[in-house]
Design a protein around this motif. Structure first.
Motif, PDB file in Angstrom:
ATOM      1  N   GLY A  37      -4.034   3.668  -5.398  1.00  0.00           N
ATOM      2  CA  GLY A  37      -5.043   4.709  -5.488  1.00  0.00           C
ATOM      3  C   GLY A  37      -5.176   5.437  -4.165  1.00  0.00           C
ATOM      4  N   ARG A  38      -5.823   6.568  -4.218  1.00  0.00           N
ATOM      5  CA  ARG A  38      -5.930   7.389  -3.010  1.00  0.00           C
ATOM      6  C   ARG A  38      -6.667   6.673  -1.893  1.00  0.00           C
ATOM      7  NH1 ARG A  38      -8.277  13.602  -2.616  1.00  0.00           N
ATOM      8  NH2 ARG A  38      -8.102  13.762  -0.339  1.00  0.00           N
ATOM      9  N   GLN A  39      -7.808   6.038  -2.212  1.00  0.00           N
ATOM     10  CA  GLN A  39      -8.588   5.356  -1.183  1.00  0.00           C
ATOM     11  C   GLN A  39      -7.808   4.188  -0.589  1.00  0.00           C
ATOM     12  OE1 GLN A  39     -11.658   6.348   0.090  1.00  0.00           O
ATOM     13  NE2 GLN A  39     -11.049   4.845   1.635  1.00  0.00           N
ATOM     14  N   GLY A  40      -7.115   3.434  -1.467  1.00  0.00           N
ATOM     15  CA  GLY A  40      -6.321   2.308  -0.977  1.00  0.00           C
ATOM     16  C   GLY A  40      -5.210   2.753  -0.053  1.00  0.00           C
ATOM     17  N   MET A  41      -4.547   3.859  -0.392  1.00  0.00           N
ATOM     18  CA  MET A  41      -3.483   4.358   0.468  1.00  0.00           C
ATOM     19  C   MET A  41      -4.034   4.844   1.800  1.00  0.00           C
ATOM     20  SD  MET A  41      -0.381   4.847   1.138  1.00  0.00           S
ATOM     21  CE  MET A  41       0.422   4.449  -0.418  1.00  0.00           C
ATOM     22  N   GLU A  42      -5.187   5.498   1.758  1.00  0.00           N
ATOM     23  CA  GLU A  42      -5.805   5.946   3.013  1.00  0.00           C
ATOM     24  C   GLU A  42      -6.161   4.758   3.899  1.00  0.00           C
ATOM     25  OE1 GLU A  42      -9.117   8.349   1.976  1.00  0.00           O
ATOM     26  OE2 GLU A  42      -7.905  10.086   1.373  1.00  0.00           O
ATOM     27  N   ASP A  43      -6.694   3.702   3.287  1.00  0.00           N
ATOM     28  CA  ASP A  43      -7.036   2.499   4.055  1.00  0.00           C
ATOM     29  C   ASP A  43      -5.787   1.867   4.649  1.00  0.00           C
ATOM     30  OD1 ASP A  43      -9.703   2.832   3.480  1.00  0.00           O
ATOM     31  OD2 ASP A  43      -9.721   1.382   1.824  1.00  0.00           O
ATOM     32  N   LEU A  44      -4.707   1.799   3.849  1.00  0.00           N
ATOM     33  CA  LEU A  44      -3.464   1.209   4.340  1.00  0.00           C
ATOM     34  C   LEU A  44      -2.908   1.999   5.511  1.00  0.00           C
ATOM     35  CD1 LEU A  44      -1.177  -0.888   3.957  1.00  0.00           C
ATOM     36  CD2 LEU A  44      -0.077   0.757   2.423  1.00  0.00           C
ATOM     37  N   MET A  45      -2.870   3.316   5.395  1.00  0.00           N
ATOM     38  CA  MET A  45      -2.328   4.150   6.462  1.00  0.00           C
ATOM     39  C   MET A  45      -3.210   4.109   7.705  1.00  0.00           C
ATOM     40  SD  MET A  45       0.434   5.004   5.179  1.00  0.00           S
ATOM     41  CE  MET A  45       1.017   6.090   6.482  1.00  0.00           C
ATOM     42  N   ARG A  46      -4.488   3.817   7.533  1.00  0.00           N
ATOM     43  CA  ARG A  46      -5.375   3.672   8.690  1.00  0.00           C
ATOM     44  C   ARG A  46      -5.151   2.345   9.396  1.00  0.00           C
ATOM     45  NH1 ARG A  46     -10.349   1.389   9.968  1.00  0.00           N
ATOM     46  NH2 ARG A  46     -10.478   0.427   7.900  1.00  0.00           N
ATOM     47  N   VAL A  47      -4.929   1.273   8.600  1.00  0.00           N
ATOM     48  CA  VAL A  47      -4.831  -0.070   9.172  1.00  0.00           C
ATOM     49  C   VAL A  47      -3.486  -0.310   9.840  1.00  0.00           C
ATOM     50  CG1 VAL A  47      -4.686  -2.518   8.554  1.00  0.00           C
ATOM     51  CG2 VAL A  47      -6.541  -1.123   7.656  1.00  0.00           C
ATOM     52  N   LEU A  48      -2.390   0.137   9.240  1.00  0.00           N
ATOM     53  CA  LEU A  48      -1.063  -0.219   9.742  1.00  0.00           C
ATOM     54  C   LEU A  48      -0.866   0.085  11.235  1.00  0.00           C
ATOM     55  CD1 LEU A  48       1.394   0.670   6.823  1.00  0.00           C
ATOM     56  CD2 LEU A  48       0.472  -1.558   7.469  1.00  0.00           C
ATOM     57  N   PRO A  49      -1.238   1.263  11.718  1.00  0.00           N
ATOM     58  CA  PRO A  49      -1.000   1.527  13.148  1.00  0.00           C
ATOM     59  C   PRO A  49      -2.083   1.000  14.079  1.00  0.00           C
ATOM     60  CG  PRO A  49      -1.823   3.500  12.080  1.00  0.00           C
ATOM     61  CD  PRO A  49      -1.692   2.467  11.004  1.00  0.00           C
ATOM     62  N   MET A  50      -3.102   0.332  13.546  1.00  0.00           N
ATOM     63  CA  MET A  50      -4.217  -0.133  14.378  1.00  0.00           C
ATOM     64  C   MET A  50      -3.800  -1.286  15.281  1.00  0.00           C
ATOM     65  SD  MET A  50      -7.445  -0.281  11.730  1.00  0.00           S
ATOM     66  CE  MET A  50      -8.520  -1.093  12.924  1.00  0.00           C
ATOM     67  N   PRO A  51      -4.413  -1.431  16.433  1.00  0.00           N
ATOM     68  CA  PRO A  51      -4.316  -2.687  17.179  1.00  0.00           C
ATOM     69  C   PRO A  51      -5.026  -3.787  16.396  1.00  0.00           C
ATOM     70  CG  PRO A  51      -5.131  -0.912  18.567  1.00  0.00           C
ATOM     71  CD  PRO A  51      -5.192  -0.413  17.152  1.00  0.00           C
ATOM     72  N   VAL A  52      -4.485  -4.984  16.427  1.00  0.00           N
ATOM     73  CA  VAL A  52      -5.112  -6.076  15.687  1.00  0.00           C
ATOM     74  C   VAL A  52      -6.515  -6.362  16.229  1.00  0.00           C
ATOM     75  CG1 VAL A  52      -4.149  -7.952  17.121  1.00  0.00           C
ATOM     76  CG2 VAL A  52      -4.701  -8.359  14.704  1.00  0.00           C
ATOM     77  N   ALA A  53      -6.724  -6.121  17.515  1.00  0.00           N
ATOM     78  CA  ALA A  53      -8.066  -6.342  18.088  1.00  0.00           C
ATOM     79  C   ALA A  53      -9.095  -5.439  17.423  1.00  0.00           C
ATOM     80  CB  ALA A  53      -8.029  -6.087  19.597  1.00  0.00           C
ATOM     81  N   GLU A  54      -8.727  -4.192  17.181  1.00  0.00           N
ATOM     82  CA  GLU A  54      -9.659  -3.255  16.548  1.00  0.00           C
ATOM     83  C   GLU A  54      -9.972  -3.682  15.121  1.00  0.00           C
ATOM     84  OE1 GLU A  54      -9.712   1.492  15.355  1.00  0.00           O
ATOM     85  OE2 GLU A  54      -8.508   0.799  17.063  1.00  0.00           O
TER      86      GLU A  54
END
Length: 319
Positions: free
Chosen positions: A6-23
């Motif tokens: 779904g759109r929201q799930g994809m947005e969440d995935l694309m937000r999380v993947l490049p994040m630092p694990v600390a964040e």
């Protein structure tokens, strides 16, 4: 897959993947010790710290296939199971060269000089060594050969074995700040004085994962480990740094996953977009080791997907 998320799930995935694990962990937890233990999985075998971009992806990667709440890659007995299968022959021999004739694989030459003819070869050795050392790199497009030569594969971990069996598994990663400081030292070519450690009981002793150390780490590795694990302070230890792991295990530069599992060398880019489907430009030569998707930490997955790709190709040819 996009429709399923779904759109929201994809947005969440694309937000999380490049994040630092600390964040990512700061968003979910307050306990420093919990964030440290989980954050360690974001930097396992990686020359990055928990505040480096893309390490949130690493944490999620190591959770795949694990039981709920478990973020440590499971140990696999796949090798023993395969060796026990009837009709399957396994041999211990060093390969000196992959023979190629007319752009097609023709077999392998062992270090003993014995030649084994084969129309299909699957290599679990790292992609750089397979394509640039064992095979003749002249069969590759120059741009691809250059890209293969730049695959990052830096090892930053050591393995220690103490001849005393500890009763419990121990993780030394008390906070995200602790992990970041440990990473700071290896950036400057030093063995971490306060390293990230994981100790577990094995047959006849205790095995310890030590991170971080440069390629040529020395006696400081054992000293730092004994200081943090006082129960092993007076126990003899054997130490395999990245250089020794390369010689003994065949891990390039001591990198257990053969190619760093950073975000730019993961998913469809692992190890390179041109090699993402396990096939190489040399007909009949395939890559099936941890240097391919999905990488290390998911036991047997790369070989499984490579085998499926090989069978699909043979099916198209009517074999």
């Amino acid at each position: 897959r996009v429709r399923r998320l779904g759109r929201q799930g994809m947005e969440d995935l694309m937000r999380v993947l490049p994040m630092p694990v600390a964040e990512l962990l700061d968003d979910w937890f307050e306990c420093d010790a919990l964030k440290g233990a989980l954050g360690a999985m974001g930097i396992l075998h990686l020359q990055q710290g928990p505040r480096s971009a893309g390490t949130a992806f690493r944490l999620l990667h190591h959770h795949v296939g694990s039981p709920p709440g478990v973020f440590r890659p499971p140990r696999s007995n796949l090798g023993a199971v395969l060796r026990a299968l009837p009709g399957l022959e396994t041999r211990s021999a060093a390969v000196a060269r992959i023979n190629v004739r007319g752009g097609r694989v023709a077999g392998v030459v062992l270090a003993s000089g014995e030649q084994i003819e084969a129309s299909l070869v699957v290599s679990a050795i790292d992609p750089r060594r397979t394509l640039l050392e064992l095979a003749e790199p002249g069969w590759l497009d120059p741009e691809l050969a250059r890209a293969v030569s730049h695959i990052r594969r830096r090892g930053v971990a050591a393995r220690l074995f103490f001849k005393r069996r500890e009763a419990q598994s121990v993780v030394v990663a008390p906070s995200l700040d602790y992990l970041e400081r440990a990473y700071d030292e290896v950036k400057h070519g030093r063995v971490s004085r306060q390293p990230y450690l994981e100790a577990r009981a094995v047959d006849h002793g205790t095995e310890v994962h030590f991170q971080y150390t440069p390629y040529a780490g020395g006696s400081e590795i054992a000293e730092a480990t004994r200081r943090l694990l006082p129960g092993l302070a007076d126990v003899e230890a054997s130490v395999l740094g990245p250089r020794e792991l390369e010689a003994r295990e065949g891990w390039p530069q001591g990198q257990a996953y053969h190619a760093e599992l950073a975000l730019d060398q993961a998913l469809w880019m692992r190890p390179l977009p041109q090699l993402a489907h396990y096939r190489t430009p040399i007909d009949g030569l395939w890559l099936g080791g941890p240097g391919t998707h999905p990488g290390g930490g998911i036991a047997g997955a790369a070989g499984y997907h490579c085998a499926r790709a090989v069978l699909a190709q043979l099916s198209k040819r009517g074999v």
